[in-house]
Enzyme design. Structure first.
Site, short mmCIF file in Angstrom:
data_model
loop_
_atom_site.label_atom_id
_atom_site.label_comp_id
_atom_site.label_asym_id
_atom_site.label_seq_id
_atom_site.Cartn_x
_atom_site.Cartn_y
_atom_site.Cartn_z
N CYS A 1 6.77 -6.77 6.89
CA CYS A 1 7.88 -6.11 7.59
C CYS A 1 8.65 -7.14 8.40
O CYS A 1 8.06 -8.09 8.93
CB CYS A 1 7.36 -5.01 8.51
SG CYS A 1 8.67 -4.02 9.25
N CYS B 1 7.11 -4.33 15.70
CA CYS B 1 6.51 -3.29 16.55
C CYS B 1 5.07 -3.69 16.90
O CYS B 1 4.26 -3.99 16.01
CB CYS B 1 6.52 -1.95 15.82
SG CYS B 1 8.18 -1.45 15.29
N CYS C 1 1.86 -1.72 15.33
CA CYS C 1 1.79 -1.46 13.89
C CYS C 1 1.12 -2.63 13.17
O CYS C 1 1.50 -3.79 13.37
CB CYS C 1 3.19 -1.24 13.34
SG CYS C 1 3.21 -0.96 11.56
N GLU D 1 0.84 -1.19 0.00
CA GLU D 1 0.00 0.00 0.00
C GLU D 1 0.88 1.25 0.00
O GLU D 1 1.96 1.26 0.58
CB GLU D 1 -0.92 -0.01 1.23
CG GLU D 1 -1.94 -1.16 1.14
CD GLU D 1 -2.88 -1.25 2.33
OE1 GLU D 1 -3.95 -1.87 2.16
OE2 GLU D 1 -2.57 -0.73 3.41
N CYS E 1 3.63 8.60 0.57
CA CYS E 1 4.12 7.68 1.59
C CYS E 1 4.24 6.32 0.92
O CYS E 1 3.23 5.72 0.54
CB CYS E 1 3.14 7.65 2.77
SG CYS E 1 3.56 6.44 4.01
N CYS F 1 -0.69 6.47 9.75
CA CYS F 1 0.54 5.82 10.24
C CYS F 1 0.21 4.57 11.03
O CYS F 1 -0.61 4.60 11.94
CB CYS F 1 1.32 6.77 11.14
SG CYS F 1 2.21 8.01 10.24
#
Length: 348
Positions: A114, A118, A121, A94, A107, A339
């Protein structure tokens, strides 16, 4: 047969020129094709109208253009646009266009999923499937630039590597993409308008400094004590704050470019005066500014936005200590484009 064809955008301009010479043509033909692939963003060899049909057919026999496709586009009530981008192997990432009255920012993602963990997230919940190639990063920027011109009547002004993935864990491809984005033979954007946001990989921050990258650096900090940071960002155990601090001091000594710290204040996680003072101390090591970011929940409610009083306390303490601070309201929340929210809901 298809799999034996090479991705043509993996070739340098020189390699393309050599390919044409080997096939009995002039080297300038390679320069023409290179321009079509990068400056003009051709998706198909047949778009290359100043090249003979015979040559285009020969290219199609040997190569593919692994172009991205915007599979789904969502527009937020605040103007933010989120693209679900389909890659050539059907994986999805995305990217987001964030408009303000003075700028439009892309962005972009650097990995499918990933490799970090975290807790707050959504992307971290997807396993890292692979790194993006330079052309796949570049294509996201081109798509958003086109949307910016179409919907806001102005070109893209800024790029942040804050999408899916940890950009410094895909260092070579990210830097090749930056090179193409800033090149006159690519998009010709200024490197000063590009920010790489990292969760903090000390060795790679130093490499970024050694490579004299002209980009800006942002660090997703979120806690300035190892105890709290390791709880919410477990990889901090491997890359503790002392190592991060040393890498950032090195970055500044080499680049003289101030660092941005991205920082979310959560209820019962890092919302005390002690937490805020730890951040103040961390900010003293190198010139920096702090973005206090509004939190965007990712379904399960383990993390909740701290009270406005807690955010105000942070802001006050930072300002009293001469540290530039901005409170950022999130954009695109209603389409999960803010975010920490990028997680391919469109793919489920």
């Amino acid at each position: 047969m298809e799999n034996k064809k090479k991705d043509i955008r993996a070739l340098t301009k020189k390699q393309l020129q050599e390919f044409f010479v080997e096939h009995g043509d002039k080297s300038f033909r390679g320069s023409q094709v290179y321009e079509w692939l990068w400056s003009k963003g051709a998706h198909d060899f047949d778009e290359m109208t100043n090249i003979s049909k015979q040559t285009r057919a020969m290219l199609a026999e040997n190569f593919v253009i692994n172009h991205i496709r915007v599979d789904q586009m969502q527009r937020s009530s605040d103007g933010t646009i989120k693209n679900a981008v389909k890659l050539h192997d059907n994986l999805t990432v995305e990217s987001v266009l964030i408009p303000t009255p003075t700028r439009t920012t892309a962005c972009v993602s650097s990995q499918v999923g990933c490799s970090l963990d975290c807790q707050f997230c959504a992307t971290a919940r997807l396993k890292r499937m692979r790194n993006l190639n330079p052309d796949e990063i570049y294509d996201q920027v081109v798509a958003i630039d086109n949307e910016s011109r179409l919907y806001f009547d102005r070109p893209l002004s800024n790029i942040v590597f804050m999408g899916m993935g940890e950009p410094l864990m895909n260092y070579n491809n990210v830097m090749k993409a930056v090179e193409k984005i800033t090149s006159d033979e690519g998009l010709g954007m200024s490197a000063k308008r590009i920010t790489i946001s990292t969760s903090g990989v000390p060795k790679m921050i130093k490499k970024l400094a050694d490579d004299e990258a002209k980009i800006k650096l942002a660090v997703s900090l979120h806690a300035a004590t190892d105890e709290v940071r390791t709880r919410i960002m477990p990889f901090n155990e491997t890359f503790p704050l002392e190592d991060l601090r040393e890498a950032l001091e090195y970055w500044y000594s080499k680049t003289k470019s101030r660092i941005t710290y991205e920082y979310i204040v959560w209820k019962d996680v890092n919302d005390t005066r002690k937490d805020a003072m730890a951040l103040v101390r961390f900010c003293k090591f190198v010139p920096c500014k702090v973005n206090l970011i509004e939190y965007n929940p990712i379904d399960d409610g383990d993390f909740q936005q701290a009270s406005s009083q807690a955010t105000a306390m942070y802001q006050q303490l930072l300002e009293q200590n001469g540290i530039t601070v901005t409170v950022r309201r999130s954009r695109g929340k209603d389409i999960d484009a803010a975010c920490g929210q990028l997680a391919n809901k469109s793919a489920s």
